[in-house]
Design an enzyme around this catalytic site. Structure first.
Site: not given
Ligand code: 5RP
Length: 230
Positions: A30, A32, A85-87, A99-100, A107, A125
């Protein structure tokens, strides 16, 4: 969001999508960065790529459906071949804060069920030590005042996440408490301490889960980092 950051997210996400093969069950995170992965997967699906996707949030599910990406669920598959997935932060041991976007629980379930877990980030990051970014903790609404006190006793400043002047409610009908630790010296033991608090559902520390980290750099190059065997 700054154009360089957005483009770095895009190139990292698109590189990760190259790892998807016909017939795979794919977990999708989840946020951007994952947005760009979904757009690229949508393009490949239209060109004939045959996959099924498990989404980690309602947001990702609707973005995937907009792209006509076939969806599935744990009721219909044995496991997941690859999750992207992102982080929010990635340390040198590939431990993560996530979890941002408030989707950490789903996730983590999806990453845990995956044979391979690829994390996609822009270079901002990458950190030497986790903890500058607040640590999101998903808690049950019932008794959350008590849960919050216990989190405070672990040495952080906890605040309930609020959006549009209302508490943020997760896809699992829980709340998120953002814990400002400033730095996290022992991620594994903090993870265990937090998850042993009654009322906590899970926290955003992902320890030893990522196999690869794909980094989009501001000079528009992409680095693929492989995790070292334990
Ligand atoms: C969502 C997350 C996202 O992977 C994390 O917050 C990074 O988000 P983005 O890709 O918008 O920078 O953990 O729960």
């Amino acid at each position: 969001m700054n154009k360089d950051i957005l483009n770095s997210k895009k190139i990292a996400a698109e590189k990760a999508v190259e790892h998807i093969k016909d017939g795979m069950v794919v977990g999708l995170g989840t946020g951007s960065t994952i947005y760009f992965a979904i757009q690229k997967i949508g393009k490949y699906v239209k060109e004939g790529l045959q996959i099924k996707v498990i989404a980690t949030s309602h947001q990702t599910e609707s973005l995937a459906l907009e792209q006509s990406i076939p969806m599935t669920s744990f009721a219909h598959v044995d496991g997941i071949d690859l999750t992207i997935d992102g982080a929010d932060e990635v340390d040198t041991n590939f431990n993560l804060i996530k979890g941002g976007g408030g989707a950490l629980l789903r996730e983590k379930i999806v990453a845990d069920a995956s044979k391979e877990f690829i994390v996609v980030v822009d270079e901002s990051k990458l950190v030497a030590q986790l903890g500058k970014f607040f640590l999101p903790v998903e808690v049950l609404p019932f008794g959350m005042e008590k849960t919050m006190q216990k989190l405070h006793h672990l040495g952080c400043h906890p605040t309930i996440r609020v959006t549009n002047n209302k508490p943020f409610v997760t896809d699992n009908s829980n709340l998120i408490i953002d814990c400002a630790f400033k730095f996290i010296e022992h991620p594994q033991s903090l993870h265990n301490q937090i998850n042993s608090i009654v009322g906590v559902v899970d926290n955003g520390l992902f320890i030893n889960m990522a196999n690869k980290v794909i980094v989009g750099c501001f000079d528009q190059t992409v680095k693929v980092l492989e995790s070292k065997p334990l």
